[in-house]
Design an enzyme around this catalytic site. Structure first.
Site, mmCIF file in Angstrom:
data_model
loop_
_atom_site.group_PDB
_atom_site.id
_atom_site.type_symbol
_atom_site.label_atom_id
_atom_site.label_comp_id
_atom_site.label_asym_id
_atom_site.label_seq_id
_atom_site.Cartn_x
_atom_site.Cartn_y
_atom_site.Cartn_z
ATOM 1 N N GLU A 1 86.837 95.610 3.767
ATOM 2 C CA GLU A 1 87.817 96.627 2.793
ATOM 3 C C GLU A 1 86.452 97.393 1.838
ATOM 4 O OE1 GLU A 1 89.466 94.546 -0.612
ATOM 5 O OE2 GLU A 1 88.964 92.590 0.577
ATOM 6 N N CYS B 1 90.986 90.543 2.528
ATOM 7 C CA CYS B 1 90.144 89.595 3.060
ATOM 8 C C CYS B 1 90.653 88.995 4.288
ATOM 9 C CB CYS B 1 90.145 88.670 1.786
ATOM 10 S SG CYS B 1 89.346 89.201 0.291
ATOM 11 N N HIS C 1 90.155 80.673 2.354
ATOM 12 C CA HIS C 1 89.586 82.065 1.763
ATOM 13 C C HIS C 1 88.855 81.648 0.584
ATOM 14 C CE1 HIS C 1 88.515 85.725 0.297
ATOM 15 N NE2 HIS C 1 89.734 85.658 -0.667
HETATM 16 P P1 HMG Z 1 89.712 84.649 -16.279
HETATM 17 O O1 HMG Z 1 90.978 85.006 -16.491
HETATM 18 O O2 HMG Z 1 88.656 85.017 -16.977
HETATM 19 O O3 HMG Z 1 89.283 83.186 -16.402
HETATM 20 O O4 HMG Z 1 89.423 84.959 -14.638
HETATM 21 P P2 HMG Z 1 90.121 81.934 -16.927
HETATM 22 O O5 HMG Z 1 90.474 82.064 -18.265
HETATM 23 O O6 HMG Z 1 91.416 81.647 -15.995
HETATM 24 O O7 HMG Z 1 89.433 80.787 -16.494
HETATM 25 C C1 HMG Z 1 88.844 80.456 -15.241
HETATM 26 C C2 HMG Z 1 88.753 78.932 -15.078
HETATM 27 O O8 HMG Z 1 87.663 78.619 -15.867
HETATM 28 C C3 HMG Z 1 90.004 78.232 -15.661
HETATM 29 O O9 HMG Z 1 90.314 76.933 -14.686
HETATM 30 C C4 HMG Z 1 89.562 77.648 -17.037
HETATM 31 O O10 HMG Z 1 90.386 76.485 -17.591
HETATM 32 C C5 HMG Z 1 88.154 77.454 -16.746
HETATM 33 P P3 HMG Z 1 91.745 76.673 -14.245
HETATM 34 O O11 HMG Z 1 92.192 76.212 -15.537
HETATM 35 O O12 HMG Z 1 92.147 77.814 -13.764
HETATM 36 O O13 HMG Z 1 91.318 75.501 -13.492
HETATM 37 N N1 HMG Z 1 87.229 77.542 -17.927
HETATM 38 C C6 HMG Z 1 86.236 76.542 -18.090
HETATM 39 N N2 HMG Z 1 85.849 75.561 -17.470
HETATM 40 C C7 HMG Z 1 84.920 74.818 -18.089
HETATM 41 N N3 HMG Z 1 84.200 75.202 -19.163
HETATM 42 C C8 HMG Z 1 84.566 76.048 -19.988
HETATM 43 C C9 HMG Z 1 85.682 76.729 -19.523
HETATM 44 N N4 HMG Z 1 86.380 78.147 -19.959
HETATM 45 C C10 HMG Z 1 87.197 78.360 -18.936
HETATM 46 N N5 HMG Z 1 83.983 76.679 -21.049
HETATM 47 C C11 HMG Z 1 90.318 85.514 -12.767
HETATM 48 C C12 HMG Z 1 90.056 84.300 -13.695
HETATM 49 C C13 HMG Z 1 90.974 84.554 -11.271
HETATM 50 C C14 HMG Z 1 91.394 86.071 -13.160
HETATM 51 C C15 HMG Z 1 89.326 86.432 -12.386
HETATM 52 O O14 HMG Z 1 88.093 85.493 -11.820
HETATM 53 C C16 HMG Z 1 89.617 87.480 -11.259
HETATM 54 O O15 HMG Z 1 90.189 88.340 -11.735
HETATM 55 N N6 HMG Z 1 89.219 87.412 -10.071
HETATM 56 C C17 HMG Z 1 89.530 88.478 -9.157
HETATM 57 C C18 HMG Z 1 90.826 88.185 -8.560
HETATM 58 C C19 HMG Z 1 90.769 86.702 -7.669
HETATM 59 O O16 HMG Z 1 89.533 86.303 -7.304
HETATM 60 N N7 HMG Z 1 91.943 86.168 -7.063
HETATM 61 C C20 HMG Z 1 91.954 84.899 -6.374
HETATM 62 C C21 HMG Z 1 93.173 84.993 -5.711
HETATM 63 S S1 HMG Z 1 93.447 86.550 -4.659
HETATM 64 C C22 HMG Z 1 92.175 86.541 -3.261
HETATM 65 O O17 HMG Z 1 91.841 85.470 -3.152
HETATM 66 C C23 HMG Z 1 92.084 87.831 -2.509
HETATM 67 C C24 HMG Z 1 90.736 88.429 -2.912
HETATM 68 O O18 HMG Z 1 89.738 87.902 -2.573
HETATM 69 C C25 HMG Z 1 90.739 90.050 -2.472
HETATM 70 C C26 HMG Z 1 91.000 90.316 -1.069
HETATM 71 O O19 HMG Z 1 91.928 89.679 -0.555
HETATM 72 O O20 HMG Z 1 90.576 91.518 -0.596
HETATM 73 C C27 HMG Z 1 90.451 88.558 -4.513
#
Ligand code: HMG
Length: 386
Positions: free
Chosen positions: A79, A111, A233
């Site tokens: 992609e 992906c 993935h």
């Molecule tokens: P965010 O919103 O900044 O992070 O980004 P958050 O607030 O959700 O925190 C992430 C995790 O860190 C959480 O854990 C927090 O609790 C923890 P969870 O509750 O989810 O288990 N956390 C901490 N842990 C320890 N110590 C600390 C601390 N602070 C927080 N101090 C988000 C997260 C996924 C939204 C971001 O990374 C993002 O936008 N990523 C891109 C999208 C993505 O990867 N999505 C995944 C599913 S879609 C997919 O897989 C397809 C993709 O690969 C694309 C394709 O297909 O082409 C993306």
């Protein structure tokens, strides 16, 4: 006929950013990346490296001259295309010197693309058992500076040779797919970086898995306990772990066993980041090269997910002697990458190729890698193989 993965190779660019440094620069607790996302480092590609050079490098690492003469189809899942018309597979075909009487194409569905490539490769071998198909998953994941996705970025390629009587894994005929027309992650043509509904995407990833797994169980009669390991993935490692936990929560002993394998399956992903369509196969490579618990005859379950969204569950069985096809020095190579400061990373990763009015590149530096983009002339990309 037994059809599957005969060889598997990987390539990453030569630069790396430590996420502890990124956390410091973004004024985030480093544990958010290390424990919250389960990621440690991010592979960084300069402008001289793209899906063609990385894909060619990954394939070159596994192919013999005999393979190159027998391959009659090259499929690149990506992609991060470098051209809206010409397939990256055609450039790679030329760089590697593959048999001229071959079909070369590019497949896109976020992906999920390379998984579709694997399925197509398998059908082709079923029709033509003496052929070999080269399936390459190659991507560079960029979300933008200080974006929520930034710590999940990565770059790299996985190449797989698909054949009859494969030396690593026989693929079963148990594939179950799901398509859902959603906007969780997408990149309109006018945008440089993807648009992401981050939280929504994580919910969709898991919901597509649980619903497809329910259908998979219904159609095949297989249970999670039937598998020695699961590769998912990996957009970031914590997402994969949450997926496994979602389908494993009713069988604690199986979940414990598969969680141990899962940690072996993310050793490389944690050091490379999201390589989009290659992430699931990098996870397979990591599992095979880092697990002492696996043995020939073991079945592995796969969950491929591409935003938009298409997902697929399928499985394969390890073949006697699969260990002989692996590289035991991969961690050492990853540890030899050049570390970057955050400032260097921002300059390198987000640099863009400038072209003059004749379509000639004016800012392409020298790159000593085996495959590199060395120029653009008349808007044509020119690659060099060492
Ligand atoms: P965010 O919103 O900044 O992070 O980004 P958050 O607030 O959700 O925190 C992430 C995790 O860190 C959480 O854990 C927090 O609790 C923890 P969870 O509750 O989810 O288990 N956390 C901490 N842990 C320890 N110590 C600390 C601390 N602070 C927080 N101090 C988000 C997260 C996924 C939204 C971001 O990374 C993002 O936008 N990523 C891109 C999208 C993505 O990867 N999505 C995944 C599913 S879609 C997919 O897989 C397809 C993709 O690969 C694309 C394709 O297909 O082409 C993306």
């Amino acid at each position: 006929m037994k059809i599957g993965i005969d060889k598997i190779g990987f390539a990453a660019p030569g630069y790396v950013l430590d996420l502890a440094d990124l956390a410091l620069a973004r004024q985030v607790d480093p544990n958010k990346y290390k424990l919250g996302l389960l990621q440690s480092q991010m592979a960084v590609a300069p402008i001289t490296q793209d899906i063609v050079t990385l894909g060619a490098q990954a394939a070159q690492a596994i192919l013999t001259n005999e393979d190159k003469a027998q391959i009659d189809m090259i499929i690149v899942g990506t992609e991060s295309s470098i051209d809206q018309s010409k397939a990256a597979a055609v450039f790679i075909h030329g760089l590697l010197g593959i048999n001229p009487f071959a079909r070369s194409i590019e497949i896109k569905e976020a992906c999920y693309g390379a998984t579709a490539g694997l399925v197509l490769a398998k059908s082709h071998i079923a029709q033509s058992p003496n052929s070999k198909v080269l399936v390459i998953a190659s991507d560079i994941a960029k979300y933008g500076i200080a974006s929520a996705g930034e710590p999940t970025q990565g770059a790299g390629a996985v190449a797989m040779l698909v054949t009859a009587d494969p030396a690593i894994m026989v693929l079963h005929d148990d594939n179950v797919c799901q398509t859902r027309d959603i906007m969780d992650f997408w990149r309109p043509n006018e945008d440089k970086y993807p648009r992401v509904d981050g939280r929504f995407s994580t919910v969709q990833y898991t919901d597509c898995l649980t619903t497809t797994f329910a259908e998979y169980q219904k159609r095949t009669g297989k249970k999670l306990a039937d598998f020695a390991a699961m590769c998912l993935h990996i957009p970031f490692s914590k997402q994969g772990l949450k997926g496994l936990q979602a389908i494993g929560k009713e069988d604690e002993a199986t979940l414990d066993r598969l969680t141990a394998r899962f940690h072996e399956a993310i050793v490389y992903n944690k050091l490379v980041g999201n390589i989009y369509t290659g992430s699931i196969f990098l996870s397979l490579l990591s599992l095979l090269e880092n697990s002492q618990a696996l043995k020939a005859g073991d079945d592995i379950l796969f969950y491929s997910y591409g935003s938009g969204a298409v997902c697929e569950l399928f499985s394969g069985r390890l073949v006697e002697g699969y260990q002989n096809q692996l590289d035991n020095n991969r961690l050492e190579s990853l540890n030899q990458r050049t570390p970057l400061t955050v400032e260097d990373y921002e300059a390198l990763f987000f640099e863009e190729i400038q072209v003059d009015e004749t379509g000639k590149a004016i800012n392409i530096p020298t790159d000593e890698a085996d495959f590199a983009l060395i120029d653009i002339q008349d808007h044509k990309r020119i690659y060099r193989k060492k």
